[in-house]
Motif scaffolding. Structure first.
Motif, PDB file in Angstrom:
ATOM      1  N   PRO A  75       0.831  -1.205   0.000  1.00  0.00           N
ATOM      2  CA  PRO A  75       0.000   0.000   0.000  1.00  0.00           C
ATOM      3  C   PRO A  75       0.870   1.263   0.000  1.00  0.00           C
ATOM      4  O   PRO A  75       2.006   1.252   0.467  1.00  0.00           O
ATOM      5  CB  PRO A  75      -0.793  -0.116   1.303  1.00  0.00           C
ATOM      6  N   GLY A  76       0.295   2.343  -0.496  1.00  0.00           N
ATOM      7  CA  GLY A  76       1.024   3.607  -0.514  1.00  0.00           C
ATOM      8  C   GLY A  76       1.420   3.990  -1.910  1.00  0.00           C
ATOM      9  O   GLY A  76       1.466   3.145  -2.820  1.00  0.00           O
ATOM     10  N   PRO A  77       1.713   5.243  -2.125  1.00  0.00           N
ATOM     11  CA  PRO A  77       2.085   5.697  -3.471  1.00  0.00           C
ATOM     12  C   PRO A  77       3.342   4.992  -3.978  1.00  0.00           C
ATOM     13  O   PRO A  77       4.310   4.810  -3.242  1.00  0.00           O
ATOM     14  CB  PRO A  77       2.338   7.209  -3.273  1.00  0.00           C
ATOM     15  N   LEU A  78       3.303   4.611  -5.240  1.00  0.00           N
ATOM     16  CA  LEU A  78       4.436   3.956  -5.883  1.00  0.00           C
ATOM     17  C   LEU A  78       5.270   4.987  -6.639  1.00  0.00           C
ATOM     18  O   LEU A  78       4.740   5.994  -7.117  1.00  0.00           O
ATOM     19  CB  LEU A  78       3.946   2.912  -6.880  1.00  0.00           C
ATOM     20  N   PRO A  79       6.568   4.740  -6.775  1.00  0.00           N
ATOM     21  CA  PRO A  79       7.309   5.535  -7.749  1.00  0.00           C
ATOM     22  C   PRO A  79       6.739   5.276  -9.133  1.00  0.00           C
ATOM     23  O   PRO A  79       6.083   4.250  -9.372  1.00  0.00           O
ATOM     24  CB  PRO A  79       8.743   5.008  -7.616  1.00  0.00           C
ATOM     25  N   ALA A  80       6.951   6.211 -10.038  1.00  0.00           N
ATOM     26  CA  ALA A  80       6.376   6.077 -11.373  1.00  0.00           C
ATOM     27  C   ALA A  80       7.450   6.293 -12.426  1.00  0.00           C
ATOM     28  O   ALA A  80       8.359   7.100 -12.245  1.00  0.00           O
ATOM     29  CB  ALA A  80       5.241   7.074 -11.575  1.00  0.00           C
ATOM     30  N   SER A 110       7.657  -0.162  -9.525  1.00  0.00           N
ATOM     31  CA  SER A 110       7.113   1.127  -9.943  1.00  0.00           C
ATOM     32  C   SER A 110       5.851   0.964 -10.775  1.00  0.00           C
ATOM     33  O   SER A 110       5.668  -0.034 -11.475  1.00  0.00           O
ATOM     34  CB  SER A 110       8.139   1.885 -10.792  1.00  0.00           C
ATOM     35  N   LEU A 111       4.996   1.966 -10.710  1.00  0.00           N
ATOM     36  CA  LEU A 111       3.934   2.105 -11.689  1.00  0.00           C
ATOM     37  C   LEU A 111       4.582   2.620 -12.970  1.00  0.00           C
ATOM     38  O   LEU A 111       5.340   3.588 -12.937  1.00  0.00           O
ATOM     39  CB  LEU A 111       2.878   3.085 -11.182  1.00  0.00           C
ATOM     40  N   ALA A 143      -1.088  11.838 -10.698  1.00  0.00           N
ATOM     41  CA  ALA A 143      -0.298  10.897  -9.905  1.00  0.00           C
ATOM     42  C   ALA A 143      -1.097  10.334  -8.727  1.00  0.00           C
ATOM     43  O   ALA A 143      -1.100   9.122  -8.487  1.00  0.00           O
ATOM     44  CB  ALA A 143       0.978  11.571  -9.416  1.00  0.00           C
ATOM     45  N   ALA A 144      -1.773  11.192  -7.994  1.00  0.00           N
ATOM     46  CA  ALA A 144      -2.510  10.719  -6.810  1.00  0.00           C
ATOM     47  C   ALA A 144      -3.588   9.723  -7.202  1.00  0.00           C
ATOM     48  O   ALA A 144      -3.748   8.670  -6.556  1.00  0.00           O
ATOM     49  CB  ALA A 144      -3.108  11.906  -6.066  1.00  0.00           C
ATOM     50  N   ALA A 145      -4.340  10.023  -8.254  1.00  0.00           N
ATOM     51  CA  ALA A 145      -5.405   9.117  -8.690  1.00  0.00           C
ATOM     52  C   ALA A 145      -4.849   7.793  -9.191  1.00  0.00           C
ATOM     53  O   ALA A 145      -5.498   6.749  -9.057  1.00  0.00           O
ATOM     54  CB  ALA A 145      -6.235   9.792  -9.777  1.00  0.00           C
ATOM     55  N   ALA A 148       0.456   7.000  -7.608  1.00  0.00           N
ATOM     56  CA  ALA A 148       1.884   7.262  -7.795  1.00  0.00           C
ATOM     57  C   ALA A 148       2.325   8.440  -6.944  1.00  0.00           C
ATOM     58  O   ALA A 148       1.527   9.297  -6.563  1.00  0.00           O
ATOM     59  CB  ALA A 148       2.179   7.540  -9.263  1.00  0.00           C
ATOM     60  N   ASP A 149       3.610   8.466  -6.668  1.00  0.00           N
ATOM     61  CA  ASP A 149       4.221   9.538  -5.890  1.00  0.00           C
ATOM     62  C   ASP A 149       4.705  10.618  -6.857  1.00  0.00           C
ATOM     63  O   ASP A 149       5.638  10.374  -7.633  1.00  0.00           O
ATOM     64  CB  ASP A 149       5.396   8.975  -5.086  1.00  0.00           C
ATOM     65  N   PRO A 150       4.118  11.818  -6.851  1.00  0.00           N
ATOM     66  CA  PRO A 150       4.529  12.846  -7.812  1.00  0.00           C
ATOM     67  C   PRO A 150       5.959  13.317  -7.625  1.00  0.00           C
ATOM     68  O   PRO A 150       6.533  13.916  -8.538  1.00  0.00           O
ATOM     69  CB  PRO A 150       3.533  13.981  -7.565  1.00  0.00           C
ATOM     70  N   ALA A 151       6.556  13.035  -6.467  1.00  0.00           N
ATOM     71  CA  ALA A 151       7.946  13.426  -6.227  1.00  0.00           C
ATOM     72  C   ALA A 151       8.936  12.383  -6.737  1.00  0.00           C
ATOM     73  O   ALA A 151      10.143  12.617  -6.686  1.00  0.00           O
ATOM     74  CB  ALA A 151       8.176  13.660  -4.736  1.00  0.00           C
TER      75      ALA A 151
END
Length: 320
Positions: A75-80, A110-111, A143-145, A148-151
């Motif tokens: 769970p949690g934002p993935l790198p993209a 990563s996504l 990214a949020a939708a 993904a992690d925008p950073a």
């Protein structure tokens, strides 16, 4: 030629290829499809889940993309990673996600957004480049939708895809566009002038050589006028302020010297850069010798660099 021992037998069995891949583009596309067919996998494969969609393009067009997610991701934002396929701007893995895009997803967690930009000769520069830039902006804005992690958004690509990846970083800097965390430039074509020693030296018709690259640039670039650095990134005067980079080159690739020179210029401009040169290997040798130890080691090297670059930031500074 100083061919790597692991590749000598493979090269001996290769037939000469046309010096102008654009002349019969449908035959070129069919030939590349046949070469990549053993590595192509359509849809989910247990390690990677694939979603097909389109992104609004810059000219009212729709840009096809595949969104790849690692199966069982935490769970949690993935790198993209925006992955851009190669193929001389004129062909590529258009039936599904590139095998390299799948490797990025599975091996870095990563996504991955795998983009199918418009191709030459039907659509010369800047059509394909602007398609890729539109998808980069879409990825950042959504990214949020997407989870993904925008950073932690990177760009990556091989050959023409490496050129487009480098160009996206220049454009994002110049246009105040999305923040790119890392650029992975694999055997990139960067300089339409083809004035380096490696460009002149590599002439063997069995693999990518000077004539093939010259035909590619002639089809990609509009006739007349100055060449934009977004078309040929080596023409950029200023490489400062760009994201950290990884640059892969091969010893028997006409593009080797321009890749190494671009890496040197990045470093001199204060950009962190890691380089990897594979002596005795030709352009995209991994597709011709996928089961060789050299191909596996080379792929592992750049995937490790990308995974490390996109790792979650430390909770506390190292100095603490």
């Amino acid at each position: 030629m100083n061919v790597h021992p692991e590749l000598a037998g493979v090269l001996a069995g290769m037939a000469p290829r046309t010096d102008d891949p654009i002349a019969d583009i449908e035959a070129t596309r069919a030939g590349f499809k046949a070469l990549m067919a053993p590595r192509m996998r359509l849809g989910d494969d247990g390690a990677v889940r694939v979603e097909e969609t389109t992104v609004p393009g810059p000219d009212g067009n729709a840009v096809p993309v595949q969104i790849l997610r690692p199966a069982g991701a935490a769970p949690g934002p993935l790198p993209a990673v925006l992955y851009i396929h190669g193929g001389g701007f004129s062909y590529g893995e258009l039936d599904g996600p590139s095998p390299m895009a799948r490797d990025v997803c599975a091996e870095t967690g990563s996504l991955v957004v795998n983009v199918h930009y418009r191709l030459v000769p039907e659509h010369p520069f800047p059509a394909g480049f602007e398609d890729c830039y539109a998808v980069l902006c879409w990825l950042s804005a959504n990214a949020a939708a997407l989870g993904a992690d925008p950073a932690r958004i990177a760009v990556a690509g091989a050959s023409a895809g490496g050129c487009l990846s480098a160009a996206l970083c220049l454009a994002a800097r110049d246009r105040g566009g999305p923040a790119v965390a890392f650029q992975t430039l694999l055997i990139p074509c960067l300089d339409d002038r083809l004035a380096t020693p490696s460009a002149r030296r590599v002439t063997d018709p069995r693999f990518t050589n000077y004539a093939k690259v010259r035909a590619m640039w002639d089809a990609y670039l509009p006739s007349g006028g100055a060449v934009s650095p977004y078309a040929a990134p080596a023409r950029a005067d200023d490489l400062s302020g760009l994201p950290p980079a990884y640059v892969l080159t091969c010893g028997l690739d006409p593009l080797r010297d321009e890749g190494l020179d671009y890496a040197r210029r990045l470093s001199e401009a204060g950009v962190p850069v890691e380089t990897k040169d594979v002596p005795g290997a030709w352009h995209l040798f991994e597709a011709f010798a996928p089961d060789s130890d050299l191909a596996r080691r080379t792929t592992r090297h750049w995937l490790t660099a990308l995974r490390t670059a996109l790792a979650a930031p430390l909770a506390t500074p190292l100095a603490s």
